[in-house]
Design a protein around this motif. Sequence first.
Motif, PDB file in Angstrom:
ATOM      1  N   ARG A 170      -8.063  17.983  26.507  1.00 39.14           N
ATOM      2  CA  ARG A 170      -8.104  17.864  25.055  1.00 39.14           C
ATOM      3  C   ARG A 170      -6.871  17.109  24.589  1.00 39.14           C
ATOM      4  N   THR A 171      -7.088  16.126  23.748  1.00 44.06           N
ATOM      5  CA  THR A 171      -5.978  15.417  23.131  1.00 44.06           C
ATOM      6  C   THR A 171      -6.214  15.378  21.637  1.00 44.06           C
ATOM      7  N   TYR A 172      -5.170  15.060  20.911  1.00 43.38           N
ATOM      8  CA  TYR A 172      -5.227  15.067  19.462  1.00 43.38           C
ATOM      9  C   TYR A 172      -4.636  13.769  18.928  1.00 43.38           C
ATOM     10  N   VAL A 173      -5.205  13.271  17.847  1.00 38.41           N
ATOM     11  CA  VAL A 173      -4.739  12.042  17.211  1.00 38.41           C
ATOM     12  C   VAL A 173      -4.643  12.281  15.705  1.00 38.41           C
ATOM     13  N   TYR A 174      -4.032  11.332  15.015  1.00 28.87           N
ATOM     14  CA  TYR A 174      -4.000  11.416  13.558  1.00 28.87           C
ATOM     15  C   TYR A 174      -4.547  10.128  12.962  1.00 28.87           C
ATOM     16  N   GLU A 175      -4.982  10.210  11.724  1.00 25.72           N
ATOM     17  CA  GLU A 175      -5.472   9.055  10.976  1.00 25.72           C
ATOM     18  C   GLU A 175      -4.687   8.948   9.673  1.00 25.72           C
ATOM     19  N   VAL A 176      -4.551   7.726   9.210  1.00 29.02           N
ATOM     20  CA  VAL A 176      -3.825   7.450   7.973  1.00 29.02           C
ATOM     21  C   VAL A 176      -4.813   6.977   6.909  1.00 29.02           C
ATOM     22  N   THR A 177      -4.752   7.577   5.733  1.00 28.35           N
ATOM     23  CA  THR A 177      -5.521   7.099   4.586  1.00 28.35           C
ATOM     24  C   THR A 177      -4.518   6.470   3.637  1.00 28.35           C
ATOM     25  N   TYR A 178      -4.843   5.275   3.180  1.00 24.75           N
ATOM     26  CA  TYR A 178      -3.898   4.536   2.339  1.00 24.75           C
ATOM     27  C   TYR A 178      -4.613   3.914   1.148  1.00 24.75           C
ATOM     28  N   GLY A 179      -3.839   3.677   0.112  1.00 22.56           N
ATOM     29  CA  GLY A 179      -4.344   2.990  -1.066  1.00 22.56           C
ATOM     30  C   GLY A 179      -3.636   1.662  -1.202  1.00 22.56           C
ATOM     31  N   GLY A 218       0.824  -1.199   0.000  1.00 21.24           N
ATOM     32  CA  GLY A 218       0.000   0.000   0.000  1.00 21.24           C
ATOM     33  C   GLY A 218       0.854   1.242   0.000  1.00 21.24           C
ATOM     34  N   THR A 219       0.200   2.363  -0.177  1.00 22.89           N
ATOM     35  CA  THR A 219       0.870   3.656  -0.188  1.00 22.89           C
ATOM     36  C   THR A 219       0.087   4.626   0.679  1.00 22.89           C
ATOM     37  N   VAL A 220       0.809   5.379   1.511  1.00 25.38           N
ATOM     38  CA  VAL A 220       0.165   6.392   2.341  1.00 25.38           C
ATOM     39  C   VAL A 220      -0.298   7.524   1.428  1.00 25.38           C
ATOM     40  N   GLN A 221      -1.596   7.787   1.459  1.00 27.30           N
ATOM     41  CA  GLN A 221      -2.160   8.834   0.616  1.00 27.30           C
ATOM     42  C   GLN A 221      -2.379  10.140   1.368  1.00 27.30           C
ATOM     43  N   ALA A 222      -2.684  10.038   2.652  1.00 27.21           N
ATOM     44  CA  ALA A 222      -2.939  11.254   3.427  1.00 27.21           C
ATOM     45  C   ALA A 222      -2.801  10.969   4.915  1.00 27.21           C
ATOM     46  N   ILE A 223      -2.430  12.004   5.634  1.00 32.98           N
ATOM     47  CA  ILE A 223      -2.454  11.988   7.095  1.00 32.98           C
ATOM     48  C   ILE A 223      -3.472  13.050   7.490  1.00 32.98           C
ATOM     49  N   THR A 224      -4.491  12.623   8.205  1.00 26.94           N
ATOM     50  CA  THR A 224      -5.500  13.564   8.676  1.00 26.94           C
ATOM     51  C   THR A 224      -5.151  13.889  10.113  1.00 26.94           C
ATOM     52  N   ALA A 225      -4.645  15.083  10.303  1.00 31.75           N
ATOM     53  CA  ALA A 225      -4.246  15.501  11.636  1.00 31.75           C
ATOM     54  C   ALA A 225      -4.366  17.008  11.701  1.00 31.75           C
ATOM     55  N   PRO A 226      -4.593  17.540  12.799  1.00 30.11           N
ATOM     56  CA  PRO A 226      -4.896  16.865  14.058  1.00 30.11           C
ATOM     57  C   PRO A 226      -6.399  16.705  14.222  1.00 30.11           C
ATOM     58  N   LEU A 227      -6.787  15.619  14.748  1.00 27.61           N
ATOM     59  CA  LEU A 227      -8.191  15.376  15.069  1.00 27.61           C
ATOM     60  C   LEU A 227      -8.347  15.525  16.577  1.00 27.61           C
ATOM     61  N   TYR A 228      -9.272  16.343  16.989  1.00 26.50           N
ATOM     62  CA  TYR A 228      -9.514  16.609  18.397  1.00 26.50           C
ATOM     63  C   TYR A 228     -10.276  15.459  19.025  1.00 26.50           C
ATOM     64  N   ARG A 229      -9.864  15.079  20.192  1.00 24.11           N
ATOM     65  CA  ARG A 229     -10.567  14.057  20.965  1.00 24.11           C
ATOM     66  C   ARG A 229     -10.568  14.490  22.416  1.00 24.11           C
ATOM     67  N   SER A 230     -11.731  14.442  23.019  1.00 24.47           N
ATOM     68  CA  SER A 230     -11.869  14.850  24.408  1.00 24.47           C
ATOM     69  C   SER A 230     -11.706  13.641  25.311  1.00 24.47           C
ATOM     70  N   GLU A 231     -10.999  13.824  26.390  1.00 26.22           N
ATOM     71  CA  GLU A 231     -10.839  12.756  27.375  1.00 26.22           C
ATOM     72  C   GLU A 231     -11.235  13.287  28.744  1.00 26.22           C
ATOM     73  N   TYR A 232     -11.554  12.382  29.641  1.00 26.06           N
ATOM     74  CA  TYR A 232     -11.878  12.729  31.015  1.00 26.06           C
ATOM     75  C   TYR A 232     -13.025  13.738  31.087  1.00 26.06           C
ATOM     76  N   ASN A 233     -14.131  13.401  30.469  1.00 26.82           N
ATOM     77  CA  ASN A 233     -15.335  14.227  30.499  1.00 26.82           C
ATOM     78  C   ASN A 233     -15.105  15.642  29.960  1.00 26.82           C
ATOM     79  N   GLY A 234     -14.273  15.745  28.968  1.00 28.97           N
ATOM     80  CA  GLY A 234     -14.058  17.028  28.326  1.00 28.97           C
ATOM     81  C   GLY A 234     -13.071  17.935  29.029  1.00 28.97           C
ATOM     82  N   SER A 235     -12.489  17.488  30.128  1.00 29.63           N
ATOM     83  CA  SER A 235     -11.570  18.356  30.860  1.00 29.63           C
ATOM     84  C   SER A 235     -10.170  18.365  30.255  1.00 29.63           C
TER      85      SER A 235
END
Length: 175
Positions: free
Chosen positions: A70-79, A51-68
Amino acid sequence: MTTPNPVTPGQYRIVAGFAGFLILIGAALSIFGVFFLKTAFASYGWPSASGTVQAITAPLYRSEYNGSRRTYVYEVTYGYEVNAIAYTGDRYSLGEGSTASRPYDTAREAEQAGLEAYPLGSAITVYYDPQSPTEAVLKRGPNVGTYAPLIMGLFFLPCGVLFLKVLPQLKQPAG
């Protein structure tokens, strides 16, 4: 002297309905959880494709601990290609979905980590379900998230049964 009934007919129906709801949800989650785990373990035997990495979707916001927090993650799109047919995927693993990273404290950290781990255009190994090549992952096997539906089902199901066992003690009201 008669003892007053502690519950009204409406309350009795609510408890009975809630018990049935818990049993239904618990059974559904348990059944789904078993099949999800079966698929996760089967993924160890899935064939691989380049496969080939086509895109990195970052930063994606994610709330932890009842919204108190903020953390961020990334996602990989591949072909990838199977039997001369091109596919695109973004699922990192079964149970983690498309989230390909641990949580980062800042958006910049998540973005930088994603680009370092999966440079655009880089070659990767993709594992796909031979029965359905559109189902693919970068990481095979079960993880904590893969067990979640079964664990939740095995919690809700006995809770519903417990409510049903308590129901006769509520003395079903007349009418």
